[in-house]
Design a protein around this motif. Structure first.
Motif, PDB file in Angstrom:
ATOM      1  N   TYR A   1       8.933 -15.599  -4.944  1.00 55.20           N
ATOM      2  CA  TYR A   1      10.184 -15.596  -5.709  1.00 55.20           C
ATOM      3  C   TYR A   1      10.146 -14.762  -6.984  1.00 55.20           C
ATOM      4  N   SER A   2       8.974 -14.362  -7.438  1.00 54.26           N
ATOM      5  CA  SER A   2       8.917 -13.625  -8.699  1.00 54.26           C
ATOM      6  C   SER A   2       8.995 -12.128  -8.454  1.00 54.26           C
ATOM      7  N   PRO A   3       9.685 -11.395  -9.339  1.00 51.28           N
ATOM      8  CA  PRO A   3       9.743  -9.937  -9.222  1.00 51.28           C
ATOM      9  C   PRO A   3       8.413  -9.311  -9.648  1.00 51.28           C
ATOM     10  N   PHE A   4       8.144  -8.108  -9.168  1.00 53.12           N
ATOM     11  CA  PHE A   4       6.917  -7.415  -9.535  1.00 53.12           C
ATOM     12  C   PHE A   4       7.099  -5.924  -9.302  1.00 53.12           C
ATOM     13  N   TYR A   5       6.210  -5.117  -9.896  1.00 50.82           N
ATOM     14  CA  TYR A   5       6.316  -3.670  -9.720  1.00 50.82           C
ATOM     15  C   TYR A   5       4.947  -3.026  -9.828  1.00 50.82           C
ATOM     16  N   TYR A   6       4.892  -1.780  -9.366  1.00 52.90           N
ATOM     17  CA  TYR A   6       3.673  -0.978  -9.472  1.00 52.90           C
ATOM     18  C   TYR A   6       4.042   0.410  -9.963  1.00 52.90           C
ATOM     19  N   GLU A   7       3.199   0.967 -10.828  1.00 49.48           N
ATOM     20  CA  GLU A   7       3.319   2.389 -11.107  1.00 49.48           C
ATOM     21  C   GLU A   7       2.615   3.120  -9.968  1.00 49.48           C
ATOM     22  N   ILE A   8       3.304   4.072  -9.360  1.00 53.15           N
ATOM     23  CA  ILE A   8       2.783   4.710  -8.146  1.00 53.15           C
ATOM     24  C   ILE A   8       2.490   6.192  -8.343  1.00 53.15           C
ATOM     25  N   THR A   9       2.484   6.651  -9.588  1.00 51.97           N
ATOM     26  CA  THR A   9       2.342   8.079  -9.870  1.00 51.97           C
ATOM     27  C   THR A   9       1.079   8.671  -9.252  1.00 51.97           C
TER      28      THR A   9
ATOM     29  N   SER B   1       0.844  -1.199   0.000  1.00 53.94           N
ATOM     30  CA  SER B   1       0.000   0.000   0.000  1.00 53.94           C
ATOM     31  C   SER B   1       0.875   1.243   0.000  1.00 53.94           C
ATOM     32  N   LEU B   2       0.356   2.290  -0.624  1.00 45.39           N
ATOM     33  CA  LEU B   2       1.031   3.580  -0.629  1.00 45.39           C
ATOM     34  C   LEU B   2       0.025   4.644  -0.190  1.00 45.39           C
ATOM     35  N   ASN B   3       0.359   5.318   0.886  1.00 50.42           N
ATOM     36  CA  ASN B   3      -0.514   6.355   1.432  1.00 50.42           C
ATOM     37  C   ASN B   3      -1.932   5.828   1.665  1.00 50.42           C
ATOM     38  N   ASN B   4      -1.973   4.638   2.267  1.00 47.02           N
ATOM     39  CA  ASN B   4      -3.224   3.970   2.628  1.00 47.02           C
ATOM     40  C   ASN B   4      -4.075   3.547   1.430  1.00 47.02           C
ATOM     41  N   GLN B   5      -3.475   3.541   0.248  1.00 47.66           N
ATOM     42  CA  GLN B   5      -4.156   3.020  -0.937  1.00 47.66           C
ATOM     43  C   GLN B   5      -3.455   1.734  -1.359  1.00 47.66           C
ATOM     44  N   GLU B   6      -4.221   0.658  -1.407  1.00 46.27           N
ATOM     45  CA  GLU B   6      -3.605  -0.624  -1.751  1.00 46.27           C
ATOM     46  C   GLU B   6      -3.177  -0.641  -3.209  1.00 46.27           C
ATOM     47  N   LEU B   7      -1.899  -0.946  -3.428  1.00 44.05           N
ATOM     48  CA  LEU B   7      -1.376  -1.101  -4.786  1.00 44.05           C
ATOM     49  C   LEU B   7      -1.651  -2.488  -5.330  1.00 44.05           C
ATOM     50  N   GLY B   8      -1.616  -3.489  -4.440  1.00 45.02           N
ATOM     51  CA  GLY B   8      -1.884  -4.847  -4.888  1.00 45.02           C
ATOM     52  C   GLY B   8      -1.368  -5.874  -3.904  1.00 45.02           C
TER      53      GLY B   8
ATOM     54  N   GLN C   1      -0.761   7.669  -6.783  1.00 45.59           N
ATOM     55  CA  GLN C   1      -0.896   7.569  -5.320  1.00 45.59           C
ATOM     56  C   GLN C   1       0.049   8.496  -4.571  1.00 45.59           C
ATOM     57  N   LEU C   2       0.984   9.123  -5.279  1.00 45.03           N
ATOM     58  CA  LEU C   2       1.971   9.970  -4.608  1.00 45.03           C
ATOM     59  C   LEU C   2       1.362  11.259  -4.091  1.00 45.03           C
ATOM     60  N   GLN C   3       1.850  11.715  -2.955  1.00 47.37           N
ATOM     61  CA  GLN C   3       1.476  12.996  -2.369  1.00 47.37           C
ATOM     62  C   GLN C   3       2.634  13.979  -2.525  1.00 47.37           C
ATOM     63  N   LYS C   4       2.329  15.252  -2.406  1.00 42.33           N
ATOM     64  CA  LYS C   4       3.360  16.268  -2.630  1.00 42.33           C
ATOM     65  C   LYS C   4       4.407  16.279  -1.538  1.00 42.33           C
ATOM     66  N   ASN C   5       3.989  15.963  -0.321  1.00 44.64           N
ATOM     67  CA  ASN C   5       4.936  16.020   0.783  1.00 44.64           C
ATOM     68  C   ASN C   5       5.419  14.608   1.128  1.00 44.64           C
ATOM     69  N   THR C   6       5.219  14.178   2.353  1.00 44.21           N
ATOM     70  CA  THR C   6       5.712  12.865   2.757  1.00 44.21           C
ATOM     71  C   THR C   6       4.775  11.760   2.277  1.00 44.21           C
ATOM     72  N   ASN C   7       5.398  10.660   1.777  1.00 48.33           N
ATOM     73  CA  ASN C   7       4.667   9.468   1.374  1.00 48.33           C
ATOM     74  C   ASN C   7       5.051   8.317   2.290  1.00 48.33           C
ATOM     75  N   THR C   8       4.135   7.379   2.473  1.00 51.69           N
ATOM     76  CA  THR C   8       4.420   6.198   3.283  1.00 51.69           C
ATOM     77  C   THR C   8       4.058   4.941   2.507  1.00 51.69           C
ATOM     78  N   ILE C   9       5.060   4.100   2.327  1.00 48.73           N
ATOM     79  CA  ILE C   9       4.825   2.786   1.715  1.00 48.73           C
ATOM     80  C   ILE C   9       4.712   1.757   2.831  1.00 48.73           C
ATOM     81  N   ASN C  10       3.696   0.916   2.767  1.00 51.50           N
ATOM     82  CA  ASN C  10       3.499  -0.160   3.740  1.00 51.50           C
ATOM     83  C   ASN C  10       3.486  -1.493   3.026  1.00 51.50           C
ATOM     84  N   VAL C  11       4.197  -2.459   3.577  1.00 53.16           N
ATOM     85  CA  VAL C  11       4.195  -3.825   3.047  1.00 53.16           C
ATOM     86  C   VAL C  11       3.897  -4.776   4.200  1.00 53.16           C
ATOM     87  N   THR C  12       2.838  -5.550   4.056  1.00 51.37           N
ATOM     88  CA  THR C  12       2.503  -6.578   5.041  1.00 51.37           C
ATOM     89  C   THR C  12       2.812  -7.936   4.446  1.00 51.37           C
ATOM     90  N   VAL C  13       3.571  -8.724   5.176  1.00 58.28           N
ATOM     91  CA  VAL C  13       3.994 -10.050   4.692  1.00 58.28           C
ATOM     92  C   VAL C  13       3.407 -11.113   5.611  1.00 58.28           C
TER      93      VAL C  13
END
Length: 843
Positions: free
Chosen positions: A125-133, A112-119, A135-147
């Motif tokens: 084992y597989s690589p993955f990515y997200y476009e985060i444009t 999740s980025l800024n409380n919005q779930e990316l996926g 979800q970005l905020q002008k000031n501080t951003n917070t990325i959260n990963v729950t495993v």
């Protein structure tokens, strides 16, 4: 005329000036300054406050081994639910986009980025990515990963837990090459010329057409430009298009296992004389070919694949393996003559593949250990019982297999080291009709040993069984065809292979039909069967025993390309009910990366350089005995031909009772070896006289020096061991004199108990404490023993064979030297100093 020349000159300068205003791709290391907390009900560990960490990170390896709640399948280390977060600022211009790229998270991750779930991403084992444009905020951003690693026995080996591979933040112009958007291959390779094929994907994130130039320049390993190509194109708004060009390279330096030369391609996207995106791709020029009759060819040269299988853990660092830790281990395997790695049984990290590119290892990159049906994590075959902690990837396979497979290929396909894509490992166990069709199992009319027997059922009987046995929901042949199809949609330059444990049925089930090459798992007895009955299908060993008889079978058959031994290095897990054995000791190197006797055996088989090594054992414990003529023979005649995973019990010391009969084994590629005890010759013996490829002597023990001397290619080579006396000191050493202050670089500190003469004492152990001063992170300690259940995450432990290992890592900023000492209750060590040098990349 003078003014015309001046005008041309000014135009050139103007164009050059415009082209230097580059909007380069900004690939930012996103590994530092994360926070982490863990919720683990199984071990009663709860981190209520956030702690500072850097990535890569494996939280399971930091825990204590648990013989009660833990599972041998995954090394008696538990899981839990891990929470990661990172605050960051990123100010994008209106013409920019951003991506967050994960090379691997184990497993069941929610991002999740800024409380919005990316996926979500279940596969570890597989690589993955997200476009985060967006979800970005002008000031501080917070990325959260729950495993969610509460299914802590979800595999048959140690997996690790958490964000255990690299993370990168990439910013680009809206008109750009997407993540993994270049593919470079070499369809034509000759000695004096090569064709380099460049496939470039381009994405237009603007709302209007864009007219662009796509320029690719190719540089050799001396950074000299050796070729270029330019393509002009119009790309429509919102479109993503693929473009292909070729470049001819004269007199190419080929990538080879002996000389792994790399090239660099720099691709620029230019609009209105302005560079809007730049992508750098490392690649190699090489050709590969498999022939069903004559084996494997690299750059037109027929050669044997001298390979080993590797899991992704590296002992005390778990699954979060620093690049320099892998480098030390791969250097040792290279020294033994190894030229290929099979990544078992999952895709590798890009960092590992970078090393294989640089060091000259061929790589079989494997996608899956499970397909439609689950394996029994404790028994390796079809699942016998269902319980929560063993729920693995099968639960996600139907929905995720295509994405995970294709992400892996897109991320990895520029690595010249990769020469095979493996779609699966010993999958047949999970489709029971395939096992029954062979006639080995559930057959009252057959008795024998599966490993050493040809199929009881004829090909016709196997076909009939497959036609008449009850069909399950999923068919192995259809699934294999699907996986092979997805692979070839993205890459036809490599061979598709699988590791087949039941090849006699796989040939007939449709499984082998999906493959370019079939790999045999522990079935060398079927090499001739496969070649005779299916002569057009190349075959090779893809999982084999680390024994001379396996390599002998390869050398005797030109149609067998080579082998992958199980394994190159000991690994954590697959030790069901074996406590305190926490892993599998089948490697040429142990868990700490120390060489084992089997290492020296295979060095004598694989290396062109002269090699020799001595081991010893008492007559009682040895697998050999002395016959009536004084000759050393096997206690069980012919046992060497069916030796399994683990090397015979031998010692690497010369400490016994006076006159005790010992059996001396010497592993060497010398044609003849002479053995000396205290400078007295005990006779010369010829390798040709030992069908098991091991020189042997029976020697009554006498304290002193035992030395073996051989001659190879006119060069003298020797190995010696000395009788040690009582411990006198601790000796610590490292081959690393300096570390880079990048927060990644590591030093391996090896401790050995020694006597008054400096001889290693391998028969006594002590509890030792490492003292580290200076700015360094202590990654942990180990002694290499498979039964060592002391915490890795420590600075003290009891030695094994008088030996221990400490790994320290540099910090990111400090240049303070690191000083290391060790002590026990009775002994002290020397002190070593490691200097810290500035990080040039940072500067």
């Amino acid at each position: 005329m003078k003014y015309k020349i001046l005008l041309i000159h000014l135009i050139v300068i103007t164009l050059f000036s415009c082209s230097t205003k580059e909007y380069l791709t900004n690939n930012t290391d996103f590994n530092f300054n994360w926070e982490f907390k863990l919720e683990d009900s199984t071990s009663n560990r709860f981190d209520t406050t956030w702690g500072k960490i850097n990535l890569p990170h494996d939280w399971s390896i930091e825990a204590s081994f648990d013989s009660i709640k833990g599972e041998g399948a995954t090394g008696y280390l538990l899981g839990g639910t891990g929470y990661y977060k990172k605050d960051f600022t990123l100010k994008l211009n209106d013409d920019q986009v951003a991506y967050l790229v994960f090379d691997g998270v184990y497993n069941n991750a929610t991002i999740s980025l800024n409380n919005q779930e990316l996926g979500k991403h279940p596969y570890g084992y597989s690589p993955f990515y997200y476009e985060i444009t967006e979800q970005l905020q002008k000031n501080t951003n917070t990325i959260n990963v729950t495993v969610d690693r509460t299914r802590y026995a979800d595999s048959r080996w140690y997996t690790g837990s958490g964000i255990y591979r690299n993370v990168n933040l990439i910013t680009k112009n809206k008109l750009h090459i997407p993540v993994w958007g270049t593919f470079i291959s070499t369809p034509q390779v000759e000695q004096n010329k090569a064709t380099v094929k460049i496939e470039t994907q381009l994405k237009n994130g603007y709302s209007e057409d864009k007219r662009v130039k796509i320029i690719t320049k190719i540089f050799n390993n001396e950074n000299l430009k050796v070729g270029s190509t330019t393509k002009e194109q119009t790309i429509y708004p919102g479109a993503t298009e693929n473009y292909t060009t070729t470049v001819a390279i004269k007199n190419p330096d080929l990538w080879d296992v002996d000389k792994p030369t790399l090239y660099k391609a720099i691709t620029q996207i230019i609009e209105n004389n302005q560079v809007v995106d730049t992508e750098e791709t490392i690649f190699g020029i090489r050709s590969i070919k498999f022939d069903a009759n004559t084996g494997f060819y690299l750059n037109g040269k027929n050669r044997k694949i001298k390979g080993v299988c590797l899991h992704h853990d590296a002992g005390l660092v778990g699954a979060a393996v620093p690049k320099s830790v892998w480098r030390r281990r791969l250097e040792k395997l290279k020294d033994a003559g190894c030229n290929a790695i099979r990544i078992s049984h999952n895709p590798a990290s890009n960092e590992f593949l970078d090393l294989c590119d640089e060091m000259g290892f061929l790589v079989q990159d494997e996608f899956f250990d499970e397909w439609d049906n689950p394996k029994d994590k404790r028994k390796n075959m079809n699942e016998k019982s269902v319980d929560y902690i063993t729920r693995g990837y099968t639960e996600h396979f139907q929905d995720w297999a295509e994405r995970d497979l294709k992400n892996t290929i897109l991320s990895h396909r520029n690595h010249p080291s990769i020469f095979q894509w493996s779609i699966g490992n010993e999958i047949e166990w999970t489709y029971p009709r395939n096992a029954e069709a062979t006639g080995f199992f559930n057959n009252m009319d057959w008795s024998g040993n599966y490993f050493w027997s040809t199929p009881p059922n004829s090909i016709e009987q196997i076909k009939k069984k497959l036609d008449t046995l009850p069909q399950a929901t999923y068919d192995i042949g259809k699934t294999a065809q699907k996986l092979a199809k997805w692979t070839k949609e993205l890459d036809t330059t490599r061979y598709v292979i699988a590791n087949s444990i039941l090849p006699s049925s796989s040939y007939e089930s449709g499984y082998a039909d999906a493959l370019d090459i079939i790999g045999f798992s522990y079935r060398r007895v079927l090499y001739d069967y496969g070649h005779k009955n299916y002569p057009n299908k190349p075959l090779m060993g893809t999982e084999n025993l680390g024994q001379w008889h396996e390599w002998k079978a390869v050398m005797e058959r030109p149609f067998i390309s080579g082998t992958f031994l199980w394994t190159g290095i000991d690994y954590l897990g697959e030790s069901n009910g074996g406590w305190p054995k926490k892993g599998t000791p089948s490697g040429l190197l142990d868990l700490a990366g120390f060489e084992k006797p089997s290492f020296y055996m295979f060095k004598s088989l694989w290396s062109k350089s002269p090699s020799i090594y001595i081991t010893t054992q008492t007559a009682e414990k040895s697998k050999y005995k002395i016959d009536n003529n004084g000759k050393v023979i096997e206690k069980k005649e012919g046992a060497w031909q069916k030796a399994l995973w683990f090397w015979q019990d031998v010692n690497e010391h010369w400490n016994y009772d006076s006159n005790q009969i010992t059996l001396v084994e010497v592993y060497s590629n010398s044609d003849a070896v002479e053995l000396f005890l205290n400078e007295k010759s005990l006779g010369t013996k010829k390798l040709a006289d030992f069908e098991d490829h091991i020189f042997k002597w029976a020697v009554p023990f006498e304290a002193g020096t035992l030395k073996a001397v051989g001659l190879k290619n006119g060069k003298k080579v020797e190995s010696l061991i000395k009788t040690s006396t009582k411990p006198k000191a601790l000796q610590i050493s490292t081959y690393t004199e300096s570390l880079i202050a990048d927060g990644y670089d590591t030093a391996h500190i090896v401790l050995q108990i020694i006597d008054k003469d400096g001889n290693p004492v391998k028969t006594e152990n002590q509890k030792v404490l490492f003292t580290v001063t200076g700015d360094a992170k202590v990654l942990g300690v180990d002694n290499g023993s498979i039964t060592n259940t002391q915490d890795f995450n420590s600075q003290e432990l009891i030695t094994d064979k008088g030996r221990a290992l400490l790994i320290v890592q540099s910090t990111k900023d400090s240049l303070t030297p690191i000083r290391i000492k060790a002590s026990s209750n009775t002994l002290t060590s020397n002190e070593i100093e490691i200097t810290i040098i500035p990080n040039k990349k940072k500067q």
